[in-house]
Scaffold this active site. Sequence first.
Site, PDB file in Angstrom:
ATOM      1  N   LYS A 128      19.411   4.342 -31.528  1.00  0.00           N
ATOM      2  CA  LYS A 128      20.395   4.016 -30.582  1.00  0.00           C
ATOM      3  C   LYS A 128      21.629   3.320 -31.105  1.00  0.00           C
ATOM      4  O   LYS A 128      23.099   3.592 -31.031  1.00  0.00           O
ATOM      5  CB  LYS A 128      19.675   2.820 -29.732  1.00  0.00           C
ATOM      6  CG  LYS A 128      20.992   2.103 -28.933  1.00  0.00           C
ATOM      7  CD  LYS A 128      19.984   0.786 -27.958  1.00  0.00           C
ATOM      8  CE  LYS A 128      19.856  -0.495 -28.427  1.00  0.00           C
ATOM      9  NZ  LYS A 128      20.811  -1.290 -28.759  1.00  0.00           N
ATOM     10  N   ASN A 129      21.392   2.348 -32.187  1.00  0.00           N
ATOM     11  CA  ASN A 129      22.556   1.656 -32.614  1.00  0.00           C
ATOM     12  C   ASN A 129      23.385   2.292 -33.621  1.00  0.00           C
ATOM     13  O   ASN A 129      24.471   1.999 -33.932  1.00  0.00           O
ATOM     14  CB  ASN A 129      21.911   0.327 -33.394  1.00  0.00           C
ATOM     15  CG  ASN A 129      21.515  -0.463 -32.328  1.00  0.00           C
ATOM     16  OD1 ASN A 129      21.717  -0.668 -31.222  1.00  0.00           O
ATOM     17  ND2 ASN A 129      20.801  -1.757 -32.931  1.00  0.00           N
ATOM     18  N   CYS A 182      25.527 -12.500 -24.113  1.00  0.00           N
ATOM     19  CA  CYS A 182      24.459 -11.768 -23.239  1.00  0.00           C
ATOM     20  C   CYS A 182      23.019 -12.530 -23.285  1.00  0.00           C
ATOM     21  O   CYS A 182      23.167 -13.767 -23.967  1.00  0.00           O
ATOM     22  CB  CYS A 182      24.181 -10.476 -23.944  1.00  0.00           C
ATOM     23  SG  CYS A 182      23.283 -10.636 -25.647  1.00  0.00           S
ATOM     24  N   ARG A 214      27.482 -14.066 -28.736  1.00  0.00           N
ATOM     25  CA  ARG A 214      28.035 -12.971 -29.507  1.00  0.00           C
ATOM     26  C   ARG A 214      29.299 -13.028 -29.350  1.00  0.00           C
ATOM     27  O   ARG A 214      30.075 -12.042 -28.814  1.00  0.00           O
ATOM     28  CB  ARG A 214      27.454 -11.738 -28.513  1.00  0.00           C
ATOM     29  CG  ARG A 214      26.277 -11.807 -28.171  1.00  0.00           C
ATOM     30  CD  ARG A 214      24.996 -11.136 -29.156  1.00  0.00           C
ATOM     31  NE  ARG A 214      25.030  -9.933 -29.656  1.00  0.00           N
ATOM     32  CZ  ARG A 214      24.418  -8.846 -29.251  1.00  0.00           C
ATOM     33  NH1 ARG A 214      23.684  -8.905 -28.306  1.00  0.00           N
ATOM     34  NH2 ARG A 214      24.818  -7.666 -30.133  1.00  0.00           N
ATOM     35  N   ASP A 244      15.645  -7.168 -34.497  1.00  0.00           N
ATOM     36  CA  ASP A 244      15.353  -6.455 -33.468  1.00  0.00           C
ATOM     37  C   ASP A 244      13.919  -6.312 -33.462  1.00  0.00           C
ATOM     38  O   ASP A 244      13.122  -5.583 -32.511  1.00  0.00           O
ATOM     39  CB  ASP A 244      16.099  -5.197 -33.351  1.00  0.00           C
ATOM     40  CG  ASP A 244      17.588  -5.372 -33.208  1.00  0.00           C
ATOM     41  OD1 ASP A 244      18.195  -4.395 -33.533  1.00  0.00           O
ATOM     42  OD2 ASP A 244      17.856  -6.597 -32.717  1.00  0.00           O
ATOM     43  N   ARG A 284      17.474   0.753 -21.537  1.00  0.00           N
ATOM     44  CA  ARG A 284      18.718   0.752 -22.302  1.00  0.00           C
ATOM     45  C   ARG A 284      18.479   1.096 -23.840  1.00  0.00           C
ATOM     46  O   ARG A 284      19.437   1.917 -24.319  1.00  0.00           O
ATOM     47  CB  ARG A 284      19.183  -0.850 -22.530  1.00  0.00           C
ATOM     48  CG  ARG A 284      19.872  -1.298 -21.235  1.00  0.00           C
ATOM     49  CD  ARG A 284      20.647  -2.822 -21.532  1.00  0.00           C
ATOM     50  NE  ARG A 284      21.365  -2.420 -23.030  1.00  0.00           N
ATOM     51  CZ  ARG A 284      21.141  -3.507 -23.871  1.00  0.00           C
ATOM     52  NH1 ARG A 284      20.397  -4.599 -23.847  1.00  0.00           N
ATOM     53  NH2 ARG A 284      21.721  -3.044 -24.963  1.00  0.00           N
TER      54      ARG A 284
HETATM   55  C1  EPZ Z   1      24.003  -5.136 -33.774  1.00  0.00           C
HETATM   56  O1  EPZ Z   1      24.653  -6.156 -32.841  1.00  0.00           O
HETATM   57  C2  EPZ Z   1      23.167  -4.620 -32.988  1.00  0.00           C
HETATM   58  N1  EPZ Z   1      23.562  -3.802 -31.841  1.00  0.00           N
HETATM   59  C3  EPZ Z   1      21.986  -5.313 -32.468  1.00  0.00           C
HETATM   60  O2  EPZ Z   1      21.034  -4.636 -31.753  1.00  0.00           O
HETATM   61  C4  EPZ Z   1      21.635  -6.298 -33.592  1.00  0.00           C
HETATM   62  O3  EPZ Z   1      20.477  -7.262 -33.114  1.00  0.00           O
HETATM   63  C5  EPZ Z   1      22.421  -6.780 -34.601  1.00  0.00           C
HETATM   64  O4  EPZ Z   1      23.115  -5.939 -34.726  1.00  0.00           O
HETATM   65  C6  EPZ Z   1      21.690  -7.535 -35.808  1.00  0.00           C
HETATM   66  O5  EPZ Z   1      21.157  -6.708 -36.689  1.00  0.00           O
HETATM   67  C7  EPZ Z   1      24.269  -2.635 -31.980  1.00  0.00           C
HETATM   68  O6  EPZ Z   1      24.330  -2.105 -33.273  1.00  0.00           O
HETATM   69  C8  EPZ Z   1      24.669  -2.035 -30.800  1.00  0.00           C
HETATM   70  P1  EPZ Z   1      25.975  -8.642 -35.360  1.00  0.00           P
HETATM   71  P2  EPZ Z   1      25.963  -6.824 -33.295  1.00  0.00           P
HETATM   72  O7  EPZ Z   1      27.713  -8.623 -35.137  1.00  0.00           O
HETATM   73  O8  EPZ Z   1      26.817  -5.833 -34.222  1.00  0.00           O
HETATM   74  C9  EPZ Z   1      27.401 -13.321 -35.204  1.00  0.00           C
HETATM   75  C10 EPZ Z   1      19.116  -4.240 -30.249  1.00  0.00           C
HETATM   76  O9  EPZ Z   1      18.243  -4.800 -29.854  1.00  0.00           O
HETATM   77  N2  EPZ Z   1      28.894 -12.797 -35.033  1.00  0.00           N
HETATM   78  O10 EPZ Z   1      25.655  -8.427 -36.625  1.00  0.00           O
HETATM   79  O11 EPZ Z   1      26.602  -7.535 -32.021  1.00  0.00           O
HETATM   80  C11 EPZ Z   1      26.796 -12.994 -33.698  1.00  0.00           C
HETATM   81  O12 EPZ Z   1      26.839 -13.771 -32.764  1.00  0.00           O
HETATM   82  C12 EPZ Z   1      20.488  -4.941 -30.360  1.00  0.00           C
HETATM   83  O13 EPZ Z   1      19.403  -3.098 -30.418  1.00  0.00           O
HETATM   84  C13 EPZ Z   1      30.007 -13.694 -35.065  1.00  0.00           C
HETATM   85  O14 EPZ Z   1      29.856 -14.816 -35.123  1.00  0.00           O
HETATM   86  O15 EPZ Z   1      25.391  -8.129 -34.155  1.00  0.00           O
HETATM   87  C14 EPZ Z   1      25.199 -12.883 -34.467  1.00  0.00           C
HETATM   88  O16 EPZ Z   1      24.721 -14.458 -34.355  1.00  0.00           O
HETATM   89  C15 EPZ Z   1      20.587  -6.453 -29.922  1.00  0.00           C
HETATM   90  N3  EPZ Z   1      31.258 -13.117 -34.901  1.00  0.00           N
HETATM   91  C16 EPZ Z   1      25.313 -12.393 -35.792  1.00  0.00           C
HETATM   92  O17 EPZ Z   1      27.055 -12.726 -36.225  1.00  0.00           O
HETATM   93  C17 EPZ Z   1      31.515 -11.963 -34.570  1.00  0.00           C
HETATM   94  O18 EPZ Z   1      32.652 -11.484 -34.777  1.00  0.00           O
HETATM   95  C18 EPZ Z   1      24.976 -11.174 -35.935  1.00  0.00           C
HETATM   96  O19 EPZ Z   1      25.614 -10.318 -34.895  1.00  0.00           O
HETATM   97  C19 EPZ Z   1      30.388 -11.162 -34.595  1.00  0.00           C
HETATM   98  C20 EPZ Z   1      29.227 -11.473 -34.832  1.00  0.00           C
END
Ligand code: EPZ
Length: 438
Positions: free
Chosen positions: A20-21, A114, A119, A307, A399
């Site tokens: 998915k990701n 969310c 996020r 995840d 989803r």
């Molecule tokens: C990706 O989300 C995945 N989603 C998530 O999978 C996964 O949990 C996550 O990476 C971590 O591995 C997709 O790829 C579509 P991050 P993403 O940016 O990119 C903070 C699932 O269950 N952050 O690595 O949104 C954020 O708040 C989903 O399949 C900032 O502070 O995750 C979080 O605490 C859920 N500022 C941390 O970084 C930013 O600009 C990690 O988020 C961006 C992120």
Amino acid sequence: MLEIWGRSTLKGHVQISGAKNSALAIMAGALLCPEDCRLRNVPSLMDVQRMAQILAALGLKMEQHGDVLDINGRDIQQSQAPYELVSQLRASFFAIGPLLARLGVARVPLPGGCAIGARPVDLHVRGLQAMGADVQIEHGMVHAYVSGSNPRLKGAKIYLDYPSVGATETLMMAATLADGETTIENAAQEPEVTDLANFCQAMGARIRGAGTNTIIIDGVKSLHSVEYSIIPDRIEAGTFLVAGAITHSELSLSPIIPDHLTAAIAKLRAIGAKVILESPTCVRVIGANSHVATDIETLPYPGFPTDMQAQFMALLTLSEGDSVITETVFENRLRHVAELNRMGADIRVKGNIAIVRGVPMLSGAPVVATDLRASAALVLAGLAANGKTTIEGLQHLDRGYDNLVGKLQNVGARLQRLKGDKEAESESASLNTANLGG
Ligand code: EPZ
């Protein structure tokens, strides 16, 4: 609603779907290409359908047959992604990178928080600003544009305060068409980031270091058509490995990429399950009669994946001793605890730490899924529990899991969707043949 009768022994083989990701990021990456993109091994998921609708709303031609998705981005008409669609799919925000790189302007709704956390997207925005974009956030909308007669992003040195998957993907895509070299330091190393980089390279992008914490991109003027197959879903595979362990069953899964499952397999073995790599693409899990407690701390890849946290918590509720689970990636990703406790688990939470005291048995109960991976954890707990469990909130499951119920039924699990969701099932069944518009 889903009904599960627990305590069945599972047996057989499970076919793992595309990731998915990866699929979501690669679909956004197709925005970079003015020619045909054929994607293979595309999972049949609500999130994929939503991303397809967003791309179609931007003017891309989309057609899906089975797990093959044909995309043509020659005639992008819009630089504004529709709010009602983006608000349903956070990952669609990643489109801001390729849109800006391709058109010099992009307007994408702020995705907002969310169930699992606030996020924010500050790292995405700061990186685009470093590449010369002017970014304004007004009325819940992110306006980004590059000024000048030839609006082109500029190569830049970017250091990410946190190895965000999304920010790395957004900026890597934006840099593929930028003028000059971009370096992303403290980049995310997730396999989905590497898969996206490989997809972009197959279109002619020049990317080095994907999968490490430093990615270097030399911008090119344009990209060309491509045919690309998406990697298997390591989180779906991990979920089925836990299904085998928690039901003391023997299951084999393929296709998988063993390296992508290193952390999950190490923890399963520590808990006492047997995990055998039967071939470079197939793994077998044999659940032990009893499992032991172990501590887990979620971390960016190659650390233990957030995840998989909820699914392992379900397994540890039935493991002898106390396990300490620390969720370090998202600030609100322990909402499944209350539902597992409703099933007789013994879990206490303090901040982002959950202390799981193993119990001999879970009992079936009516529970509610709060997010995607929480819903998977409740399904796993229901498979192990005494009696019947009913789960509400299946929209979360749809989803991110491609026919989870059907795959579990195929290996002997006793569960079924109650009538109400037949429509959803028939809708998801129609995914495979529709002209996805545009
Ligand atoms: C990706 O989300 C995945 N989603 C998530 O999978 C996964 O949990 C996550 O990476 C971590 O591995 C997709 O790829 C579509 P991050 P993403 O940016 O990119 C903070 C699932 O269950 N952050 O690595 O949104 C954020 O708040 C989903 O399949 C900032 O502070 O995750 C979080 O605490 C859920 N500022 C941390 O970084 C930013 O600009 C990690 O988020 C961006 C992120």
